[in-house]
Motif scaffolding. Structure first.
Motif, PDB file in Angstrom:
ATOM      1  N   PRO A 189       0.828  -1.214   0.000  1.00  0.00           N
ATOM      2  CA  PRO A 189       0.000   0.000   0.000  1.00  0.00           C
ATOM      3  C   PRO A 189       0.857   1.256   0.000  1.00  0.00           C
ATOM      4  CG  PRO A 189       0.020  -1.014   2.172  1.00  0.00           C
ATOM      5  CD  PRO A 189       0.739  -1.955   1.261  1.00  0.00           C
ATOM      6  N   PHE A 190       0.300   2.326  -0.552  1.00  0.00           N
ATOM      7  CA  PHE A 190       0.962   3.633  -0.593  1.00  0.00           C
ATOM      8  C   PHE A 190       2.335   3.566  -1.251  1.00  0.00           C
ATOM      9  CE2 PHE A 190      -1.693   3.579   3.293  1.00  0.00           C
ATOM     10  CZ  PHE A 190      -2.642   4.512   2.895  1.00  0.00           C
ATOM     11  N   TYR A 191       2.457   2.662  -2.247  1.00  0.00           N
ATOM     12  CA  TYR A 191       3.704   2.571  -3.007  1.00  0.00           C
ATOM     13  C   TYR A 191       3.924   3.894  -3.737  1.00  0.00           C
ATOM     14  CZ  TYR A 191       7.155   0.898  -6.387  1.00  0.00           C
ATOM     15  OH  TYR A 191       8.295   0.730  -7.130  1.00  0.00           O
ATOM     16  N   PRO A 192       5.119   4.454  -3.763  1.00  0.00           N
ATOM     17  CA  PRO A 192       6.395   3.917  -3.248  1.00  0.00           C
ATOM     18  C   PRO A 192       6.762   4.419  -1.839  1.00  0.00           C
ATOM     19  CG  PRO A 192       6.851   5.805  -4.629  1.00  0.00           C
ATOM     20  CD  PRO A 192       5.328   5.662  -4.594  1.00  0.00           C
ATOM     21  N   ILE A 193       5.826   5.079  -1.148  1.00  0.00           N
ATOM     22  CA  ILE A 193       6.165   5.727   0.123  1.00  0.00           C
ATOM     23  C   ILE A 193       6.591   4.719   1.180  1.00  0.00           C
ATOM     24  CG2 ILE A 193       5.288   7.134   2.018  1.00  0.00           C
ATOM     25  CD1 ILE A 193       3.430   8.495  -0.035  1.00  0.00           C
ATOM     26  N   LEU A 194       5.787   3.659   1.391  1.00  0.00           N
ATOM     27  CA  LEU A 194       6.106   2.693   2.447  1.00  0.00           C
ATOM     28  C   LEU A 194       7.426   1.972   2.200  1.00  0.00           C
ATOM     29  CD1 LEU A 194       3.365   3.359   3.661  1.00  0.00           C
ATOM     30  CD2 LEU A 194       2.970   0.916   3.963  1.00  0.00           C
ATOM     31  N   PRO A 195       7.637   1.384   1.016  1.00  0.00           N
ATOM     32  CA  PRO A 195       8.932   0.722   0.811  1.00  0.00           C
ATOM     33  C   PRO A 195      10.105   1.698   0.832  1.00  0.00           C
ATOM     34  CG  PRO A 195       7.633   0.696  -1.209  1.00  0.00           C
ATOM     35  CD  PRO A 195       6.723   1.151  -0.117  1.00  0.00           C
ATOM     36  N   ALA A 196       9.888   2.949   0.414  1.00  0.00           N
ATOM     37  CA  ALA A 196      10.968   3.940   0.458  1.00  0.00           C
ATOM     38  C   ALA A 196      11.333   4.264   1.904  1.00  0.00           C
ATOM     39  CB  ALA A 196      10.558   5.214  -0.277  1.00  0.00           C
ATOM     40  N   PHE A 197      10.337   4.384   2.787  1.00  0.00           N
ATOM     41  CA  PHE A 197      10.631   4.649   4.202  1.00  0.00           C
ATOM     42  C   PHE A 197      11.361   3.455   4.813  1.00  0.00           C
ATOM     43  CE2 PHE A 197       9.740   4.513   8.734  1.00  0.00           C
ATOM     44  CZ  PHE A 197      10.091   5.803   9.124  1.00  0.00           C
ATOM     45  N   ALA A 198      10.912   2.239   4.466  1.00  0.00           N
ATOM     46  CA  ALA A 198      11.583   1.040   4.981  1.00  0.00           C
ATOM     47  C   ALA A 198      13.034   0.990   4.519  1.00  0.00           C
ATOM     48  CB  ALA A 198      10.834  -0.215   4.533  1.00  0.00           C
ATOM     49  N   LEU A 199      13.275   1.331   3.250  1.00  0.00           N
ATOM     50  CA  LEU A 199      14.630   1.333   2.701  1.00  0.00           C
ATOM     51  C   LEU A 199      15.483   2.405   3.375  1.00  0.00           C
ATOM     52  CD1 LEU A 199      16.725   0.387   0.627  1.00  0.00           C
ATOM     53  CD2 LEU A 199      15.698   1.963  -1.024  1.00  0.00           C
ATOM     54  N   LEU A 200      14.927   3.602   3.536  1.00  0.00           N
ATOM     55  CA  LEU A 200      15.667   4.680   4.185  1.00  0.00           C
ATOM     56  C   LEU A 200      15.994   4.312   5.626  1.00  0.00           C
ATOM     57  CD1 LEU A 200      16.757   7.585   4.254  1.00  0.00           C
ATOM     58  CD2 LEU A 200      14.454   8.341   4.899  1.00  0.00           C
ATOM     59  N   GLY A 201      15.004   3.767   6.342  1.00  0.00           N
ATOM     60  CA  GLY A 201      15.237   3.377   7.729  1.00  0.00           C
ATOM     61  C   GLY A 201      16.318   2.318   7.846  1.00  0.00           C
ATOM     62  N   ALA A 202      16.295   1.346   6.935  1.00  0.00           N
ATOM     63  CA  ALA A 202      17.307   0.286   6.961  1.00  0.00           C
ATOM     64  C   ALA A 202      18.699   0.844   6.678  1.00  0.00           C
ATOM     65  CB  ALA A 202      16.948  -0.805   5.956  1.00  0.00           C
ATOM     66  N   CYS A 203      18.788   1.795   5.754  1.00  0.00           N
ATOM     67  CA  CYS A 203      20.097   2.407   5.445  1.00  0.00           C
ATOM     68  C   CYS A 203      20.628   3.190   6.639  1.00  0.00           C
ATOM     69  CB  CYS A 203      19.973   3.309   4.219  1.00  0.00           C
ATOM     70  SG  CYS A 203      19.727   2.424   2.658  1.00  0.00           S
ATOM     71  N   VAL A 204      19.741   3.932   7.320  1.00  0.00           N
ATOM     72  CA  VAL A 204      20.148   4.660   8.527  1.00  0.00           C
ATOM     73  C   VAL A 204      20.666   3.681   9.581  1.00  0.00           C
ATOM     74  CG1 VAL A 204      19.302   6.028  10.478  1.00  0.00           C
ATOM     75  CG2 VAL A 204      18.626   6.627   8.146  1.00  0.00           C
ATOM     76  N   CYS A 205      19.939   2.570   9.745  1.00  0.00           N
ATOM     77  CA  CYS A 205      20.359   1.558  10.717  1.00  0.00           C
ATOM     78  C   CYS A 205      21.718   0.984  10.363  1.00  0.00           C
ATOM     79  CB  CYS A 205      19.325   0.429  10.774  1.00  0.00           C
ATOM     80  SG  CYS A 205      17.740   0.893  11.511  1.00  0.00           S
ATOM     81  N   MET A 206      21.938   0.694   9.090  1.00  0.00           N
ATOM     82  CA  MET A 206      23.210   0.099   8.677  1.00  0.00           C
ATOM     83  C   MET A 206      24.379   1.050   8.938  1.00  0.00           C
ATOM     84  SD  MET A 206      24.891  -2.446   7.499  1.00  0.00           S
ATOM     85  CE  MET A 206      23.849  -3.625   6.622  1.00  0.00           C
ATOM     86  N   VAL A 207      24.213   2.311   8.552  1.00  0.00           N
ATOM     87  CA  VAL A 207      25.298   3.277   8.725  1.00  0.00           C
ATOM     88  C   VAL A 207      25.641   3.457  10.204  1.00  0.00           C
ATOM     89  CG1 VAL A 207      25.948   5.705   8.459  1.00  0.00           C
ATOM     90  CG2 VAL A 207      24.826   4.496   6.577  1.00  0.00           C
TER      91      VAL A 207
END
Length: 457
Positions: free
Chosen positions: A399-417
């Motif tokens: 739902p709400f593509y691409p907003i939800l997967p983009a937030f998940a991707l951004l959050g994961a990148c922040v976590c990794m860094v």
């Protein structure tokens, strides 16, 4: 890529409720231990902020990941999605990351099981108890997936009940002042100095939800994956968010929360602050609390075995591990292989006890590194497949593509860094595991071509 007809196949026996049990059971040990290590660096309030951010990331991730799981129901889960999106090399990195996540999570949980048993039996070495847990639950997983899933559902329900009992028992002694005292990395008021501690606590907030994606690896064994998996995932993440918030708040408000940081059994110790050391409530919590640990331990064994099985079936690992037990129809060799690695990790204090953290904390961090890399690759796969295969059958669309997967991707990148910054030694070991696996992957290209003729290796 479709699985060749002669490849070993798993039986479709799991229903929606059993998949929900697996989704929650895979994770629920994270409510019992592991998360309190985050208090050591962030404090209660700082860790609450970190946890809410991670909960939002996971919610967006699950709604997005469900699209991949229902479109490509495969025992390899992220390995299959990334291979389809980015080819064999993408499949390797997603598969290797998932394998590290699911192979390193069980020894941390097994050590917590040992710590809980040690409360009742002080003479029992927690490591010996951890090895015993491996032997018992590897055996149960080998006996059959239907039996294993039914057991998983039962212990998950008991674990949820126990968490509710914990909240009820400590609630009379709950004090908001206890929870907020020194809540910003030891300070009573927020300042910029609290922010590094909040970032450092990310792995332990992730532990609240780590491995819920393992349901994807049971997709080949689901009766109706297109319908049951979305229900299991969505109900599962909502269940876990509510439990995580409740457990953290009630434990922190029970007394001096600093005594609960950096220990493997925060809930029994929190209850001691309210009911004393000799209360029957405490003994009940220790015994029933084992159900939460067992649910996750048992479920993740199911997850890592399917990942090893799927990688071996497509010749990313030796085909020896792709064999199905002739009587029980389970990947018994894959189950045993992951167990051997996990037991070795339990006794690898000098190797894994690095960076000044406890053995359990470093094992948790290693597992989280694998998870975060897999989340990043999976979200990239979702975007890639939306673009390159717009006509793919998608029973569930994010739902709400691409907003939800983009937030998940951004959050994961922040976590990794941030995890790399705060855990450079563990990250170096993680990269070392990936590099060794990559060498094997490159050297066995011919093996995959021979196993799957006509397919890119």
């Amino acid at each position: 890529m479709a699985t060749p007809s002669k490849s070993p196949a798993l039986q479709q026996t799991l229903g929606t409720v059993q998949l929900w049990g697996i989704a929650v059971g895979l994770v629920i040990s994270g409510e019992y231990f592991g998360w309190s290590f985050g208090w050591a660096s962030a404090g209660t309030l700082g860790f609450t902020v970190t946890s809410l951010f991670i909960a939002a990331m996971y919610t967006c991730f699950i709604f997005s990941f469900t699209e991949l799981t229902t479109s490509i129901p495969h025992a390899g889960g992220p390995f299959a999605y990334s291979k389809r999106a980015f080819g064999p090399i993408g499949g390797y990195f997603a598969g290797a990351a998932t394998l590290i996540e699911f192979v390193f999570a069980p020894p941390a949980i097994a050590l917590a099981i040992g710590a809980y048993l040690n409360v009742q039996f002080p003479a029992l070495d927690p490591k010996v108890a951890a090895v015993g847990a491996y032997l018992v639950f590897m055996t149960l997983n080998i006996v059959g997936v239907q039996i294993a899933a039914t057991f998983e559902l039962a212990v998950t329900l008991l674990a949820i009940f126990e968490l509710l009992v914990f909240m009820g028992v400590v609630s009379p002694g709950f004090s908001l002042a206890n929870f907020t005292k020194g809540g910003w990395s030891g300070a009573d008021g927020f300042s910029m100095a609290a922010i590094p501690g909040m970032f450092a606590a990310i792995p332990f907030a992730i532990w609240f939800f780590l491995a819920i994606e393992g349901v994807a690896m049971a997709a080949e064994e689901a009766k109706d994956p297109k319908r049951s998996i979305p229900i299991a995932y969505i109900a599962g993440i909502l269940t876990l968010v509510l439990l995580a918030v409740g457990v953290m708040v009630f434990a922190g408000g029970a007394g001096d929360w600093t005594k609960l940081a950096n220990i493997n059994d925060p809930l029994p110790q929190a209850m001691k602050l309210i009911v004393g050391e000799n209360s029957n409530w405490l003994h009940m919590l220790v015994w029933l609390g084992l159900f939460g640990l067992i649910a996750s331990f048992h479920g993740i064994i199911l997850g890592y075995s399917r990942q090893i099985f799927a990688l071996a079936r497509e010749a990313y690992l030796p085909s020896y591990f792709a064999k199905i037990h002739p009587r029980f129809n389970t990947p018994h060799r894959a189950i045993l292989a992951g167990g051997v690695i996990g037991i070795a990790a339990i006794f690898s204090d000098e190797l894994i006890k690095i960076g000044g953290q406890t053995l359990t904390a470093n094992i948790v961090t290693m597992s989280v590194f694998g998870a975060i890399l897999m989340y990043i690759i999976s979200m990239l796969s979702l975007f890639k497949l939306r673009r390159t295969e717009p006509n793919m059958v998608r029973p569930f669309r994010a739902p709400f593509y691409p907003i939800l997967p983009a937030f998940a991707l951004l959050g994961a990148c922040v976590c990794m860094v941030t995890m790399i910054y705060f855990n450079p030694l563990v990250f170096g070991l993680f990269v070392g595991f990936l590099a060794v696996g990559l060498v094997y992957f490159l050297l066995t290209k011919g093996q995959r071509q021979a196993a799957l003729p006509g397919v890119a290796a």
